[in-house]
Design an enzyme around this catalytic site. Structure first.
Site, PDB file in Angstrom:
ATOM      1  N   TYR A   1       0.831  -1.199   0.000  1.00 45.35           N
ATOM      2  CA  TYR A   1       0.000   0.000   0.000  1.00 45.35           C
ATOM      3  C   TYR A   1       0.863   1.245   0.000  1.00 45.35           C
ATOM      4  O   TYR A   1       2.079   1.178   0.214  1.00 45.35           O
ATOM      5  CB  TYR A   1      -0.952  -0.016   1.202  1.00 45.35           C
ATOM      6  CG  TYR A   1      -0.298   0.292   2.542  1.00 45.35           C
ATOM      7  CD1 TYR A   1       0.530  -0.642   3.166  1.00 45.35           C
ATOM      8  CD2 TYR A   1      -0.499   1.506   3.179  1.00 45.35           C
ATOM      9  CE1 TYR A   1       1.127  -0.360   4.385  1.00 45.35           C
ATOM     10  CE2 TYR A   1       0.086   1.787   4.409  1.00 45.35           C
ATOM     11  CZ  TYR A   1       0.895   0.853   4.998  1.00 45.35           C
ATOM     12  OH  TYR A   1       1.492   1.133   6.201  1.00 45.35           O
TER      13      TYR A   1
ATOM     14  N   ARG B   1       8.374   3.980  -4.740  1.00 52.63           N
ATOM     15  CA  ARG B   1       8.396   3.009  -3.637  1.00 52.63           C
ATOM     16  C   ARG B   1       7.353   1.909  -3.859  1.00 52.63           C
ATOM     17  O   ARG B   1       7.616   0.732  -3.563  1.00 52.63           O
ATOM     18  CB  ARG B   1       8.141   3.720  -2.297  1.00 52.63           C
ATOM     19  CG  ARG B   1       8.290   2.773  -1.106  1.00 52.63           C
ATOM     20  CD  ARG B   1       8.227   3.481   0.216  1.00 52.63           C
ATOM     21  NE  ARG B   1       6.917   4.062   0.459  1.00 52.63           N
ATOM     22  CZ  ARG B   1       6.619   4.823   1.520  1.00 52.63           C
ATOM     23  NH1 ARG B   1       7.537   5.087   2.425  1.00 52.63           N
ATOM     24  NH2 ARG B   1       5.418   5.313   1.678  1.00 52.63           N
TER      25      ARG B   1
ATOM     26  N   ARG C   1      -7.762 -20.234  -2.621  1.00 57.20           N
ATOM     27  CA  ARG C   1      -6.790 -20.117  -1.535  1.00 57.20           C
ATOM     28  C   ARG C   1      -5.695 -21.173  -1.616  1.00 57.20           C
ATOM     29  O   ARG C   1      -5.965 -22.369  -1.531  1.00 57.20           O
ATOM     30  CB  ARG C   1      -7.487 -20.183  -0.172  1.00 57.20           C
ATOM     31  CG  ARG C   1      -6.560 -19.824   0.981  1.00 57.20           C
ATOM     32  CD  ARG C   1      -7.264 -19.766   2.320  1.00 57.20           C
ATOM     33  NE  ARG C   1      -6.334 -19.295   3.351  1.00 57.20           N
ATOM     34  CZ  ARG C   1      -5.414 -20.073   3.936  1.00 57.20           C
ATOM     35  NH1 ARG C   1      -5.335 -21.348   3.603  1.00 57.20           N
ATOM     36  NH2 ARG C   1      -4.585 -19.562   4.836  1.00 57.20           N
TER      37      ARG C   1
ATOM     38  N   HIS D   1      -1.226 -20.953  -0.632  1.00 59.26           N
ATOM     39  CA  HIS D   1      -0.161 -20.017  -0.265  1.00 59.26           C
ATOM     40  C   HIS D   1       0.684 -19.594  -1.468  1.00 59.26           C
ATOM     41  O   HIS D   1       1.027 -18.435  -1.622  1.00 59.26           O
ATOM     42  CB  HIS D   1       0.746 -20.629   0.798  1.00 59.26           C
ATOM     43  CG  HIS D   1       0.093 -20.714   2.146  1.00 59.26           C
ATOM     44  ND1 HIS D   1      -1.001 -21.513   2.385  1.00 59.26           N
ATOM     45  CD2 HIS D   1       0.366 -20.098   3.314  1.00 59.26           C
ATOM     46  CE1 HIS D   1      -1.366 -21.385   3.655  1.00 59.26           C
ATOM     47  NE2 HIS D   1      -0.554 -20.526   4.245  1.00 59.26           N
TER      48      HIS D   1
ATOM     49  N   LYS E   1       6.532  -2.041   1.904  1.00 57.57           N
ATOM     50  CA  LYS E   1       5.340  -1.451   2.537  1.00 57.57           C
ATOM     51  C   LYS E   1       4.159  -2.394   2.338  1.00 57.57           C
ATOM     52  O   LYS E   1       3.234  -2.137   1.561  1.00 57.57           O
ATOM     53  CB  LYS E   1       5.058  -0.058   1.961  1.00 57.57           C
ATOM     54  CG  LYS E   1       4.144   0.780   2.841  1.00 57.57           C
ATOM     55  CD  LYS E   1       4.191   2.235   2.450  1.00 57.57           C
ATOM     56  CE  LYS E   1       3.113   3.068   3.106  1.00 57.57           C
ATOM     57  NZ  LYS E   1       3.233   3.194   4.558  1.00 57.57           N
TER      58      LYS E   1
ATOM     59  N   GLU F   1      12.109   2.137  14.321  1.00 59.01           N
ATOM     60  CA  GLU F   1      11.209   3.204  13.850  1.00 59.01           C
ATOM     61  C   GLU F   1       9.916   3.114  14.643  1.00 59.01           C
ATOM     62  O   GLU F   1       9.726   2.207  15.457  1.00 59.01           O
ATOM     63  CB  GLU F   1      10.938   3.044  12.351  1.00 59.01           C
ATOM     64  CG  GLU F   1      10.284   1.727  11.998  1.00 59.01           C
ATOM     65  CD  GLU F   1      10.059   1.513  10.501  1.00 59.01           C
ATOM     66  OE1 GLU F   1       9.944   2.507   9.761  1.00 59.01           O
ATOM     67  OE2 GLU F   1       9.989   0.343  10.088  1.00 59.01           O
TER      68      GLU F   1
ATOM     69  N   LEU G   1      11.061   0.978   7.133  1.00 58.01           N
ATOM     70  CA  LEU G   1      10.483   1.476   5.889  1.00 58.01           C
ATOM     71  C   LEU G   1      11.161   2.814   5.584  1.00 58.01           C
ATOM     72  O   LEU G   1      11.245   3.674   6.459  1.00 58.01           O
ATOM     73  CB  LEU G   1       8.973   1.691   6.047  1.00 58.01           C
ATOM     74  CG  LEU G   1       8.322   2.175   4.759  1.00 58.01           C
ATOM     75  CD1 LEU G   1       8.202   1.018   3.757  1.00 58.01           C
ATOM     76  CD2 LEU G   1       6.960   2.769   5.018  1.00 58.01           C
TER      77      LEU G   1
END
Ligand SMILES: Cc1ncc(COP(=O)(O)O)c(C=O)c1O
Length: 288
Positions: free
Chosen positions: A33, A52, A101, A103, A148, A181, A206
């Protein structure tokens, strides 16, 4: 006025916006995101955010959903349809899409893109001068914090702990006692010698877009800075501390756990950088 969301090619009322239950973002956090700030109706640092995003997608081998030019168009349209002419933010989530579904990656993944936008109040220096409290917590995240990803459970738990302690942010601390962070921000201090310090960006944090801009602004202002880790003890004894993020901007931290930082008020360098960042947000450079 009703909010409008973008979901895979369609603009729809926010309350009706939905993805399928087998979206891999929902089932595996298999997605990334970005949060982009809007100032006076214009995106701030859109270009580096898209760089990014592309990097995050690349690291997870998720196919880019569309060109950057097309993404920019959708972002502008989301801002327009939500009539954001002042401050706000865009939330963009890109996942490996819907699949049965399993993995492992699906054979023919269809990248999914969702965007929402909301208004934010005008940033004010008054609130900034008082600063905020932070707590410290162990960093229990994985070794790819540079991506991210929407896998934010450690940050969710950390922020909740901060909330319950009456704090704004939780500073995460690695096994050697160094601050990595915040749960949703980068951490900075100003040492007794006046050096601005923030951790070097590697897989432990990040690389915040606000972090990069603040480093650039500090350099231009002739502020001495060094990218190195700092311990909790060093932070508690620092002259100033602050956190940065697209939504926090430059947020002075005036208390860490039970320790008041310096005189308990936002420091001069923190306020200088807050002002510089506020000015920067409306420049052509920020809007490139
Ligand atoms: C863990 C983490 N670090 C740093 C940041 C700051 O990044 P940015 O300045 O790009 O908002 C964020 C923002 O959400 C974050 O979640």
């Amino acid at each position: 006025m009703s909010r409008i969301a973008y979901v895979n090619g369609r603009y729809m009322p926010h309350r009706e916006a939905a993805v399928h239950v087998e979206d891999r973002g929902y089932q595996f956090s298999d997605g990334v995101y970005e949060v982009v700030l809007i100032r006076h109706g214009k995106m701030v640092d859109e270009a580096p955010h898209l760089v990014r995003l592309e990097r995050s997608l690349g690291e997870l081998q998720i196919k880019t959903p569309m060109s950057n030019a097309a993404l920019r168009q959708v972002m502008a349209e989301v801002v327009r349809r939500n009539r954001i002419t002042g401050n706000g933010l865009i939330y963009m989530q890109v996942t490996r899409g819907v699949a049965k579904r399993d993995h492992a990656f699906p054979a023919n993944p269809q990248t999914s893109v969702v965007m929402t936008a909301k208004r934010l109040p005008e940033p004010s220096r008054t609130g900034v001068e008082d600063g905020v409290k932070a707590i410290t917590i162990p960093d229990i995240r994985w070794e790819r914090c540079d991506i991210k990803t929407v896998g934010l459970l450690a940050s969710v738990l950390g922020k909740q702990q901060a909330r319950e302690a009456g704090a704004y942010e939780a500073l995460q601390v690695d096994s050697e006692g160094f601050v990595t962070e915040g749960t949703s921000s980068n951490a900075w201090i100003v040492t007794a010698d006046g050096d601005l310090v923030t951790r070097r960006a590697n897989n432990a944090i990040l690389n915040g877009i606000t972090r990069l801009t603040v480093l650039k602004l500090a350099e231009r202002a002739g502020i001495r800075f060094v990218e190195r880790p700092f311990t909790v003890e060093e932070a508690k004894g620092a002259r100033e501390a602050f956190v940065t993020s697209a939504t926090s901007l430059v947020k002075p931290v005036t208390q860490i756990d039970d320790t008041v930082i310096a005189n308990g008020k936002a420091g001069g360098l923190s306020l200088q950088l807050f002002d510089a960042y506020l000015d920067y947000m409306t420049t052509d450079e920020a809007r490139a």
